[in-house]
Design an enzyme around this catalytic site. Structure first.
Site, short mmCIF file in Angstrom:
data_model
loop_
_atom_site.label_atom_id
_atom_site.label_comp_id
_atom_site.label_asym_id
_atom_site.label_seq_id
_atom_site.Cartn_x
_atom_site.Cartn_y
_atom_site.Cartn_z
N THR A 32 9.97 27.41 -4.13
CA THR A 32 9.98 28.75 -3.52
C THR A 32 11.19 28.89 -2.59
O THR A 32 11.56 27.93 -1.92
CB THR A 32 8.68 28.94 -2.72
OG1 THR A 32 7.58 28.83 -3.62
CG2 THR A 32 8.63 30.29 -2.03
N GLY A 33 11.75 30.09 -2.56
CA GLY A 33 12.87 30.34 -1.65
C GLY A 33 14.09 30.83 -2.40
O GLY A 33 14.07 30.96 -3.63
N THR A 35 17.04 29.42 -2.94
CA THR A 35 17.68 28.44 -3.83
C THR A 35 16.83 28.24 -5.09
O THR A 35 17.36 28.21 -6.21
CB THR A 35 17.91 27.10 -3.10
OG1 THR A 35 18.38 27.36 -1.78
CG2 THR A 35 18.91 26.25 -3.83
N ASP A 85 12.93 22.17 -6.03
CA ASP A 85 12.69 23.06 -4.90
C ASP A 85 13.78 22.85 -3.84
O ASP A 85 14.44 21.81 -3.80
CB ASP A 85 11.30 22.76 -4.29
CG ASP A 85 10.80 23.89 -3.39
OD1 ASP A 85 11.49 24.91 -3.25
OD2 ASP A 85 9.70 23.74 -2.83
N LYS A 98 10.09 21.56 5.12
CA LYS A 98 9.96 22.69 4.21
C LYS A 98 8.95 23.68 4.81
O LYS A 98 8.26 23.38 5.76
CB LYS A 98 9.48 22.22 2.83
CG LYS A 98 10.54 21.37 2.10
CD LYS A 98 10.16 21.00 0.69
CE LYS A 98 9.62 22.09 -0.15
NZ LYS A 98 10.47 23.29 -0.23
N GLY A 100 9.87 27.16 5.32
CA GLY A 100 10.50 28.37 5.86
C GLY A 100 10.01 29.63 5.16
O GLY A 100 9.96 30.70 5.74
N GLY A 101 9.61 29.46 3.90
CA GLY A 101 9.07 30.58 3.12
C GLY A 101 7.55 30.60 3.11
O GLY A 101 6.95 31.33 2.30
N GLU A 107 3.69 23.73 -2.09
CA GLU A 107 4.86 22.89 -2.39
C GLU A 107 4.47 21.41 -2.29
O GLU A 107 4.86 20.59 -3.11
CB GLU A 107 6.00 23.21 -1.42
CG GLU A 107 6.60 24.59 -1.68
CD GLU A 107 7.56 25.07 -0.60
OE1 GLU A 107 7.56 24.50 0.51
OE2 GLU A 107 8.30 26.03 -0.87
C1 5RP Z 1 9.75 27.66 1.20
C2 5RP Z 1 10.62 26.48 1.37
C3 5RP Z 1 12.04 26.61 0.94
O1 5RP Z 1 12.33 25.58 0.05
C4 5RP Z 1 12.93 26.49 2.13
O2 5RP Z 1 12.55 27.44 3.11
C5 5RP Z 1 14.41 26.69 1.77
O3 5RP Z 1 14.61 28.01 1.39
P1 5RP Z 1 16.03 28.55 0.93
O4 5RP Z 1 16.30 27.97 -0.42
O5 5RP Z 1 15.83 30.06 0.89
O6 5RP Z 1 17.05 28.14 1.95
O7 5RP Z 1 10.24 25.45 1.84
O8 5RP Z 1 8.49 27.46 1.79
#
Ligand code: 5RP
Length: 224
Positions: A32-33, A35, A85, A98, A100-101, A107
């Site tokens: 998720t996110g 990337t 991920d 992890k 942030g989303g 995950e």
């Molecule tokens: C979501 C996550 C994401 O992998 C993490 O926040 C990185 O996000 P991004 O690819 O937008 O930088 O753990 O819960």
């Protein structure tokens, strides 16, 4: 190279990494996110060849399905061959922060099942000591204040992520001002607080490989 270009490069590198190993029954775990979204988009041309994916969030499942890629409930597959991920931070041991989303629990569940966890991230995510990024903790809503008080006892500064409800119906506390020199012990200590579903430290089961986007190209890192 911009951060977005680095994310694009690691998404392409992840596809190149798994493509020679894809078989008719391969099951991919998808994170998720932003990337992970680029990786999902990179997978789109292979939609007809992919037997099954499992997703770590409703948002990623919807994005996969929008490309015609089949998404299954994790309970209906026997194994997950690769989990791809992003991360908010990684140290040299490939222990991660992890969440942030807000998808940390799913995950971590897919990570637990996966044979190989391929982390994809730009160079800003590699740090010496975890904890510059606030550590997300998923909490049962009625336990929010109790868990916050316990996190303060551990030395952190928890902040309620207002307006966010996880795919599991829970809330998130982000722990600020909380350097994490001993990720294994900290992951365990926070998970031991009653009311915590899980926390965003991936130390007991770190990534197996980190594809890191840098201005010199994508580097392939293994745990030191
Ligand atoms: C979501 C996550 C994401 O992998 C993490 O926040 C990185 O996000 P991004 O690819 O937008 O930088 O753990 O819960």
């Amino acid at each position: 190279m911009t951060q977005d270009e680095m994310k694009q490069a690691v998404a392409a590198a992840a596809l190149a990494y798994i493509r020679p190993q894809l078989e008719s029954d391969t099951v991919l775990g998808i994170g998720t996110g932003s990337t992970a979204n680029l990786f999902i988009d990179a997978l789109a041309p292979l939609a007809g060849q992919l037997e099954a994916t499992v997703a770590s969030s409703e948002a990623s499942a919807a994005r996969l399905q929008s490309h015609g890629i089949p998404v299954y409930d994790l309970n209906t597959v026997d194994a997950v061959d690769f989990y791809i991920d992003g991360a908010d931070e990684s140290n040299a041991a490939l222990q991660l922060i992890k969440g942030g989303g807000a998808a940390l629990t799913r995950e971590k569940i897919v990570t637990a099942v996966a044979r190989e966890f391929i982390c994809i991230a730009d160079q800003s995510k590699l740090v010496h000591t975890l904890g510059q990024f606030p550590l997300p903790v998923e909490v049962i809503p009625m336990a929010r204040s109790h868990v916050a008080r316990e996190l303060v006892k551990l030395g952190g500064d928890p902040v309620y992520r207002e307006g966010v409800v996880t795919d599991n119906g829970n809330v998130i506390l982000d722990v600020h001002n909380f350097p994490i020199p001993q990720p294994l012990a900290t992951e365990q200590a926070i998970n031991n607080i009653t009311g915590v579903v899980t926390n965003g430290l991936f130390a007991h089961k770190p990534a197996d490989v980190l594809l890191l986007g840098t201005s010199e190209g994508v580097k392939t890192l293994y745990a030191e």
